[in-house]
Write an enzyme that holds these catalytic residues in place. Structure first.
Site, mmCIF file in Angstrom:
data_model
loop_
_atom_site.group_PDB
_atom_site.id
_atom_site.type_symbol
_atom_site.label_atom_id
_atom_site.label_comp_id
_atom_site.label_asym_id
_atom_site.label_seq_id
_atom_site.Cartn_x
_atom_site.Cartn_y
_atom_site.Cartn_z
ATOM 1 N N GLU A 1 -43.633 9.714 56.234
ATOM 2 C CA GLU A 1 -42.728 10.739 56.646
ATOM 3 C C GLU A 1 -43.024 11.973 56.044
ATOM 4 O O GLU A 1 -43.663 12.293 55.384
ATOM 5 C CB GLU A 1 -41.168 10.168 55.964
ATOM 6 C CG GLU A 1 -41.248 9.958 54.404
ATOM 7 C CD GLU A 1 -39.721 10.490 53.782
ATOM 8 O OE1 GLU A 1 -39.152 11.332 54.207
ATOM 9 O OE2 GLU A 1 -39.468 9.943 52.993
ATOM 10 N N ASP B 1 -30.794 5.910 57.629
ATOM 11 C CA ASP B 1 -32.061 5.050 57.594
ATOM 12 C C ASP B 1 -31.741 3.564 57.826
ATOM 13 O O ASP B 1 -32.671 2.689 58.278
ATOM 14 C CB ASP B 1 -32.586 5.142 56.040
ATOM 15 C CG ASP B 1 -33.306 6.733 56.028
ATOM 16 O OD1 ASP B 1 -33.321 7.310 56.811
ATOM 17 O OD2 ASP B 1 -33.396 7.011 54.725
ATOM 18 N N LYS C 1 -32.608 5.744 44.906
ATOM 19 C CA LYS C 1 -32.198 6.547 43.860
ATOM 20 C C LYS C 1 -30.977 6.063 43.329
ATOM 21 O O LYS C 1 -30.158 5.832 44.639
ATOM 22 C CB LYS C 1 -32.418 8.038 44.155
ATOM 23 C CG LYS C 1 -33.863 8.667 44.261
ATOM 24 C CD LYS C 1 -33.691 10.155 43.829
ATOM 25 C CE LYS C 1 -35.184 10.690 43.666
ATOM 26 N NZ LYS C 1 -35.579 11.009 45.043
HETATM 27 N N1 PSU Z 1 -34.666 9.814 48.858
HETATM 28 C C1 PSU Z 1 -35.684 10.322 48.254
HETATM 29 N N2 PSU Z 1 -36.633 11.351 48.325
HETATM 30 C C2 PSU Z 1 -36.468 11.768 49.830
HETATM 31 C C3 PSU Z 1 -35.285 11.335 50.440
HETATM 32 C C4 PSU Z 1 -34.618 10.387 50.195
HETATM 33 O O1 PSU Z 1 -35.662 9.698 47.158
HETATM 34 O O2 PSU Z 1 -37.219 12.835 50.130
HETATM 35 C C5 PSU Z 1 -35.154 11.760 52.181
HETATM 36 C C6 PSU Z 1 -36.062 10.698 53.013
HETATM 37 O O3 PSU Z 1 -36.348 11.355 54.308
HETATM 38 C C7 PSU Z 1 -34.699 9.919 53.648
HETATM 39 C C8 PSU Z 1 -33.735 11.080 53.656
HETATM 40 O O4 PSU Z 1 -34.717 9.447 54.727
HETATM 41 O O5 PSU Z 1 -34.032 11.753 52.504
HETATM 42 C C9 PSU Z 1 -32.276 10.402 53.709
HETATM 43 O O6 PSU Z 1 -31.475 11.253 53.827
HETATM 44 P P1 PSU Z 1 -29.885 10.921 54.237
HETATM 45 O O7 PSU Z 1 -29.258 10.597 52.935
HETATM 46 O O8 PSU Z 1 -29.211 12.316 54.713
HETATM 47 O O9 PSU Z 1 -29.717 10.082 55.451
#
Ligand code: PSU
Ligand code: MN
Length: 306
Positions: A25, A142, A159
């Site tokens: 990614e 996701d 996390k």
């Molecule tokens: N968690 C991490 N590092 C990241 C991300 C998530 O520890 O860089 C990034 C990934 O690209 C993941 C996105 O798909 O954040 C998820 O964002 P959201 O919670 O807005 O869906």
């Protein structure tokens, strides 16, 4: 495929000849880490995958074109570009039609990887159900995408800025299995433990490849999450990281951060609070995941030929 997707010749050759490919990614580059660490990380991840004998394919949108496989200059450009969009399903059409530059999240990367026939994807951590989601409805795309595309995602768990229990429940509802690599317990990104169990433990890349074949030969559509704990040498003190996450969450609430900005905000706060020591852990766990992903991709292709 069409003019909107440009596949790097090396990646295209690998896909055509059933060679192992690992998708990567790009939100982790643009929104997840500061420059120049992000470039160093992105290049080394590709190196690791190549050294294992697979072909890396970092995915991003550069000036309106979806690229599958970036070269050095592309990575450097993306890592420094301003106003890079964070792209999942609902963002592609806008970013492409407006010829913008965008970094794909786990969900966005999964979507493109599956369109071009890539089966294995390495990242750091996946998104999930946010704490307080019963009020905010903040559940990462996701999870939805992983339930729809045939792709194996290797991560270090998620996390604990997220509600890990609810994330596991959501994945269960969606039929996505969470496999612990040599562990019974779901790792929590910076730490090897979380207090939550994975669905199944598998100990070798070959066993994971067998599971993927079993799932998809049965036409059980959807992804598989492989949770690979951070190496012991780089795992963080649970109390230190928990405290950092708690105060980051508090600050996000005070400042009324919402939507797409929540995750990048929390990531950068945690990094600032831990004075960068979380960054080293973050980078190392990505390398660790890339190594395992390459091995799984290799075993998967071997079994395909059998
Ligand atoms: N968690 C991490 N590092 C990241 C991300 C998530 O520890 O860089 C990034 C990934 O690209 C993941 C996105 O798909 O954040 C998820 O964002 P959201 O919670 O807005 O869906
Ligand atoms: Mn969200």
């Amino acid at each position: 495929m069409n003019q909107m997707i440009e596949i790097h010749p090396k990646v295209l050759n690998a896909i055509k000849h059933n060679l192992p490919v690992v998708a990567l990614e790009s939100t982790i580059i643009s929104h997840g880490m500061p420059y120049p660490d992000n470039v160093k990380m992105a290049l080394k991840v590709e190196e690791i995958i190549k050294n294992e004998g697979a072909v890396p394919a970092t995915i991003a949108i550069l000036n309106g074109v979806i690229k599958v496989g970036l070269d050095h200059d592309d990575i450097e450009y993306l890592a420094q570009a301003k106003n890079v969009y964070k792209v999942g399903k609902r963002d592609f059409a806008y970013v492409i039609s407006q010829k913008k530059t965008g970094a794909t999240t786990v969900s966005g990367t999964s979507l493109i990887a599956s369109m071009v026939g890539i089966k294995v994807f390495a990242t750091g951590g996946i998104g999930g159900v946010h704490r307080g989601a019963e009020k905010t409805f903040d559940i990462s795309r996701d999870l939805e995408e992983l339930s729809e595309v045939d792709l194996c995602v290797i991560c270090a768990g998620a996390k604990s800025i997220l509600d890990l229990g609810l994330t596991l429940e959501y994945l269960e509802t969606k039929g996505v299995e969470v496999i612990g690599y040599q562990t019974e317990e779901l790792p929590a990104f910076y730490t090897r433990t979380s207090g939550f169990k994975v669905n199944y433990k598998l100990d070798t890349p070959q066993e994971i490849a067998d599971l993927l074949h079993a799932k998809w030969r049965l036409n059980l559509k959807g992804g598989v999450v492989v949770a690979n704990p951070i190496p012991k040498a780089y795992s963080m003190d649970e109390k230190v990281i928990q405290k950092a996450i708690d105060s980051a969450l508090e600050e996000a609430q005070e400042q009324g951060i919402s939507g797409q900005d929540v995750t990048p905000f929390l990531l950068s706060k945690v990094k600032a609070i831990t004075e960068g020591s979380s960054l080293e852990s973050n980078i190392e766990l990505v390398y660790n995941n890339a190594r395992l992903a390459a091995k799984i991709a290799i075993e998967y292709q071997k079994a395909l030929i059998k």
